[in-house]
Write an enzyme that holds these catalytic residues in place. Sequence first.
Site, PDB file in Angstrom:
ATOM      1  N   LYS A  96       0.931  -1.154   0.059  1.00  0.00           N
ATOM      2  CA  LYS A  96      -0.074   0.009   0.120  1.00  0.00           C
ATOM      3  C   LYS A  96       0.599   1.086   0.152  1.00  0.00           C
ATOM      4  O   LYS A  96       0.193   2.385  -0.518  1.00  0.00           O
ATOM      5  CB  LYS A  96      -0.985   0.053   1.016  1.00  0.00           C
ATOM      6  CG  LYS A  96      -2.138  -0.955   0.895  1.00  0.00           C
ATOM      7  CD  LYS A  96      -3.361  -0.563   1.732  1.00  0.00           C
ATOM      8  CE  LYS A  96      -4.472  -1.220   1.570  1.00  0.00           C
ATOM      9  NZ  LYS A  96      -4.205  -2.892   2.098  1.00  0.00           N
ATOM     10  N   GLU A 118     -10.494   7.400   4.221  1.00  0.00           N
ATOM     11  CA  GLU A 118     -10.977   6.690   4.922  1.00  0.00           C
ATOM     12  C   GLU A 118     -10.182   5.140   5.226  1.00  0.00           C
ATOM     13  O   GLU A 118      -9.276   4.988   4.407  1.00  0.00           O
ATOM     14  CB  GLU A 118     -12.313   6.301   4.501  1.00  0.00           C
ATOM     15  CG  GLU A 118     -12.355   5.144   3.398  1.00  0.00           C
ATOM     16  CD  GLU A 118     -11.953   5.873   1.948  1.00  0.00           C
ATOM     17  OE1 GLU A 118     -12.109   7.097   1.970  1.00  0.00           O
ATOM     18  OE2 GLU A 118     -11.586   5.050   1.149  1.00  0.00           O
ATOM     19  N   SER A 383       1.575  -9.811  -0.990  1.00  0.00           N
ATOM     20  CA  SER A 383       1.226  -8.477  -0.920  1.00  0.00           C
ATOM     21  C   SER A 383       1.833  -7.805   0.544  1.00  0.00           C
ATOM     22  O   SER A 383       1.754  -6.579   0.676  1.00  0.00           O
ATOM     23  CB  SER A 383      -0.105  -7.938  -1.303  1.00  0.00           C
ATOM     24  OG  SER A 383      -0.842  -8.804  -0.412  1.00  0.00           O
TER      25      SER A 383
HETATM   26  C1  PLP Z   1      -5.367  -3.857   1.562  1.00  0.00           C
HETATM   27  C2  PLP Z   1      -4.503  -5.184   1.246  1.00  0.00           C
HETATM   28  C3  PLP Z   1      -4.957  -6.159   0.008  1.00  0.00           C
HETATM   29  C4  PLP Z   1      -6.107  -5.566  -0.810  1.00  0.00           C
HETATM   30  O1  PLP Z   1      -6.118  -4.571  -1.360  1.00  0.00           O
HETATM   31  P1  PLP Z   1      -5.804  -4.466  -3.197  1.00  0.00           P
HETATM   32  O2  PLP Z   1      -6.019  -3.189  -3.517  1.00  0.00           O
HETATM   33  O3  PLP Z   1      -6.554  -5.623  -3.523  1.00  0.00           O
HETATM   34  O4  PLP Z   1      -4.269  -4.903  -3.301  1.00  0.00           O
HETATM   35  C5  PLP Z   1      -4.109  -6.889  -0.126  1.00  0.00           C
HETATM   36  N1  PLP Z   1      -2.774  -7.363   0.653  1.00  0.00           N
HETATM   37  C6  PLP Z   1      -2.708  -6.443   1.809  1.00  0.00           C
HETATM   38  C7  PLP Z   1      -1.570  -6.960   2.643  1.00  0.00           C
HETATM   39  C8  PLP Z   1      -3.456  -5.488   1.927  1.00  0.00           C
HETATM   40  O5  PLP Z   1      -3.113  -4.656   3.263  1.00  0.00           O
END
Ligand code: PLP
Length: 405
Positions: A96, A118, A383
């Site tokens: 993010k 938000e 992610s």
């Molecule tokens: C917020 C989040 C997601 C989901 O958000 P996307 O916009 O679909 O990428 C996925 N993995 C993590 C670690 C997150 O914090």
Amino acid sequence: MDFTNYTKYYPDKNGRYGQYGGAYLPPELMEAFKEIDQAYMTIAHSASFINELRRIRREFQGRPTPVYHCERLSNKLGRCQIYLKREDLNHTGAHKLNHCMGEGLLAKYMGKKRLIAETGAGQHGVALATAAAFFGLECEIHMGEVDIAKQAPNVTRMKILGAKIVPVTHGLKTLKEAVDSAFESYMKNYKDSIYCIGSVVGPHPFPMMVRDFQMIVGREAREQYLEMTGEHPDEVCACVGGGSNSMGMFTAFLNDPVKIVGIEPMGRGPKVGDNAASITFGSKGVLHGFESLLLQDEKGEALPVYSIASGLDYPAVGPEHAFLHDMKRVEYTSVTDDEAIEAFFMLSRYEGIIPALESAHAVAYAIKSARQNSANSILVNLSGRGDKDIDYVVEHYGVGDQYKI
Ligand SMILES: *Cc1c(COP(=O)(O)O)cnc(C)c1O
């Protein structure tokens, strides 16, 4: 469809990806979003902006993040080799920050003094508060009272980073009401503030802008994988909430002979309210200022959603995903809570990497494919890291001793 120069043509100048996207806004906010769009199209393509963002990524975020070959996990499962793009090693522990630093830098160039957003589980709020601290900007985070109670550690992090938390006390007191509240504040303050969306959702230009800021993930991963192995992976996969980490990963591979798979959360099962699989079960509609596939009732009201991964429980998906699904360039499938939990423990036990529950959905897909021997190699976008999830997991599932080696 030919995907050469794809990002030049999508979105079109109205912010549409085929039949999806656009900007559905009250007249007062039209101007504000146009201003962001114009600033993005000029400033963000200037050499000084690009160079500054490059330096921030290297010196502050710790990019490039590595690609890692999961040899032990792969050997346990069969012949398919699983690789991870380690976004969990990005500063603050997830992808993010990639778009939050871009949004913060844009705000600085536009002369804005405040970032407004938000947050649901608090992950976007923490990343944005980090960006605000870095750029010396004020940060105002709208959050439902229910989420504030549930996500105490993230609320504390945001406060330590200097953000102001605005508790939202109406309706269900969760993400949807927090979005309304943040929009309201932005409407009053857009002259000196900028609204920062946390995924490839919302009105144009956000789906495009957030995608562009996340594209560094796929660009790095494609090059790193080529260098490691001399070829492309058979498959690339990522979890899809709003769809930002997946768009960041997928965009780089659209024109390659690679199967691309997005993983939605099937939660407890296919019943309404038990999952957040917006592409699998959704239909076309408008929510939060954009048109896409969403989980809605007959009246067009968003349905309740659920996933064990709080970052995935959103009743819609970014418009570009809906488009790539229509084009059949990306395949979308789903993974249940239980499959994500198994992946969470297997990656922890076999590789020493505790994944975020969101990312565990993508790992679970790779594990399933490896067991079915349906690919020789899979590159997974990891992610984020799972530190935020350990208390919840241990309380409900124990420490994973059934996965003893
Ligand atoms: C917020 C989040 C997601 C989901 O958000 P996307 O916009 O679909 O990428 C996925 N993995 C993590 C670690 C997150 O914090």
